[in-house]
Design an enzyme around this catalytic site. Structure first.
Site, PDB file in Angstrom:
ATOM      1  CG  HIS A   1      -1.687  -1.082   1.596  1.00 47.62           C
ATOM      2  ND1 HIS A   1      -1.182  -2.213   2.168  1.00 47.62           N
ATOM      3  CD2 HIS A   1      -3.012  -1.299   1.473  1.00 47.62           C
ATOM      4  CE1 HIS A   1      -2.152  -3.079   2.369  1.00 47.62           C
ATOM      5  NE2 HIS A   1      -3.277  -2.561   1.958  1.00 47.62           N
TER       6      HIS A   1
ATOM      7  CG  ASP B   1       1.915  -0.930   3.348  1.00 46.87           C
ATOM      8  OD1 ASP B   1       1.197  -0.543   4.280  1.00 46.87           O
ATOM      9  OD2 ASP B   1       1.556  -1.764   2.482  1.00 46.87           O
TER      10      ASP B   1
HETATM   11  C1  XUL Z   1      -7.276  -6.767   4.459  1.00 39.76           C
HETATM   12  C2  XUL Z   1      -6.474  -7.166   3.272  1.00 39.76           C
HETATM   13  C3  XUL Z   1      -5.672  -6.064   2.664  1.00 39.76           C
HETATM   14  C4  XUL Z   1      -5.622  -6.119   1.184  1.00 39.76           C
HETATM   15  C5  XUL Z   1      -4.944  -4.940   0.556  1.00 39.76           C
HETATM   16  O1  XUL Z   1      -7.980  -7.797   5.023  1.00 39.76           O
HETATM   17  O2  XUL Z   1      -6.461  -8.292   2.871  1.00 39.76           O
HETATM   18  O3  XUL Z   1      -4.404  -6.120   3.198  1.00 39.76           O
HETATM   19  O4  XUL Z   1      -4.996  -7.274   0.723  1.00 39.76           O
HETATM   20  O5  XUL Z   1      -5.463  -3.737   0.954  1.00 39.76           O
END
Ligand code: XUL
Ligand code: CO
Length: 437
Positions: A99, A102
């Site tokens: 993300h 992150d």
């Molecule tokens: C949350 C989840 C996230 C997504 C990306 O449950 O799985 O980490 O993969 O936003």
């Protein structure tokens, strides 16, 4: 600078090895059904769990202190980049996923956040060039910041929606810059708590509008990643809009978005929705929507998203069986959206956990290939539907049958024969295959 000084490159040593820091099943070069394991599995490390998580939970503080924690702000972000590439190299994993928040600290304005991202993205680009490691997918986090308390693409406030759009725009630019193979949308706050204050139809219309804008912008900048939506039924909101594969596909169809998206399916999300992972994958595959996998597992005794490393061989086998039957994972991969337990706080645990997940998936791949090569389940399924091959069954399939012809057939076909599904026997056969590879 090294962050994993005591750990060398993890090698394949095979089943006889006692070395915990070696693969027993994952041999990247082993050919299975015409492709190497590396090509089939396309493993990815999830940045947020491996380089950001620290073991804190609602009842206690961080248990994990990493080498990069001695820095702050942008310096810590840079240290994490170094750690990421050292980790991918030592673990022999080709991909990573992140993300925006992150990889770079959020600033107090959008402009500041974007500036931080630019620094880190430039650094990542150099590392990717040198190492050959690739970005499986990136995404933007539109669920942690308090501004998204009532949603992002489904926000109740147009200013928040605008912020989400702006953040998404930068996410697409980052993906393009780093050559991401996919771009993921997981709607953490895209859902609601109570209908008493929610206009559900309007929120979904707005979410579709945001996706249409994303398609237009990706086209404009020439970002050709596969767009993926990641379903999840609940947590953080009570009613997440992208509940499961079927709900998400219906949404995409309704808004004319289906051709632009595939699904990123996650094992623990499937079980939260009351499905098996293989159900979710099959639902996507039969609709041409299988995109990528977030590999993890939940705990059947707990009702939330525990994101454990996948070690259940029945699940990895049936997962890889679905993937192989669907013709492979394409541009997707097997991303370890999984975190070490709070008690597994040593840095070595990061390696041991990924090795457990990679070996479990390689094991599952071998077992799935055997199920296919020996036509073990195909034969059973084919036999079960054999009455549709001829006579009245063939008429039904070809479209020749009418209710009248079915009545005529049934009046002279008495009694009808039904057969056992034999599922207990089949489950034992599955166990035999898993433990024979
Ligand atoms: C949350 C989840 C996230 C997504 C990306 O449950 O799985 O980490 O993969 O936003
Ligand atoms: Co996920």
């Amino acid at each position: 600078m090294t962050y994993f000084a005591n750990i060398g490159k993890i090698q394949f040593e095979g089943k006889g090895s006692n070395n915990p820091l070696a693969f027993k099943h994952y041999d990247p070069n082993q050919v299975v059904l015409g492709k190497t394991m590396e090509e089939h599995l396309r493993f990815a490390v999830a940045y947020w769990h491996t380089f950001n998580a620290n073991g804190a939970d609602p009842f206690g503080n961080a248990t994990m202190v990493r080498g990069w924690d001695k820095f702050d702000g942008l310096d810590r972000a840079k240290a994490r980049v170094e750690a990421n590439f050292e980790f991918l190299d030592k673990l022999n994993v080709p991909f990573f996923a992140f993300h925006d928040v992150d990889i770079a600290p959020e600033g107090s304005t959008l402009a500041e956040s974007n500036k931080n991202l630019d620094v880190i993205v430039a650094m990542m680009k150099d590392h990717m060039k040198q190492s050959g490691k690739k970005l499986l997918w990136n995404t933007v986090n539109m669920f942690s910041n308090p501004r998204f308390v009532h949603g992002a693409g489904t926000a109740v406030n147009a200013e928040v929606y605008a912020y989400a759009g702006a953040q998404l725009k930068k996410g697409l630019e980052v993906g393009k810059e780093l050559g991401a193979e996919n771009y993921v949308f997981w709607g953490g706050r895209e859902g609601y708590e109570t209908l008493l204050n929610t206009d559900m139809g309007f929120e979904l219309d707005n979410l579709a509008r945001l996706y249409h804008m994303a398609i237009a912008y990706a086209k404009e900048i020439g970002f050709d990643a596969q767009f993926l939506i990641e379903p999840k039924p609940k947590e953080p909101t009570k009613h997440q809009y992208d509940f499961d594969s079927a709900t998400t596909i219906a949404f995409l169809q309704k808004y004319g978005l289906k051709d632009h998206f595939k699904l990123n399916l996650e094992a623990n999300h499937a079980t939260l929705a009351g499905h098996t992972f293989e159900h979710e994958i099959r639902t996507a595959a039969i609709n041409g929507m299988l995109g990528s996998l977030d590999a993890n597992q939940g705990d059947l005794l707990l009702g939330w998203d525990t994101d454990e490393f996948p070690t259940d061989l029945y699940s990895t086998t049936l997962t890889m069986y679905e993937v192989l039957k669907a013709g492979g994972i394409g541009r997707g991969g097997v991303n370890f959206d999984a975190k070490v337990r709070r008690g597994s706080f040593e840095v070595e645990d990061l390696f041991l956990a990924h090795i457990a997940g990679m070996d479990s998936f390689a094991w599952g791949l071998k077992a799935a290939a055997k199920l296919i090569e020996e036509k073990i389940l195909d034969g059973i399924v084919e036999n079960r539907y054999r009455s549709f091959k001829e006579g009245i069954g063939a008429d039904i399939v070809s479209g020749k049958a009418t209710l009248a012809s079915l009545e005529q057939y049934t009046l002279q076909n008495n009694p009808i024969k039904v057969e056992s599904g034999r599922q207990e026997r089949i489950k034992l056969m599955l166990s035999e295959v898993i433990f024979s590879v």
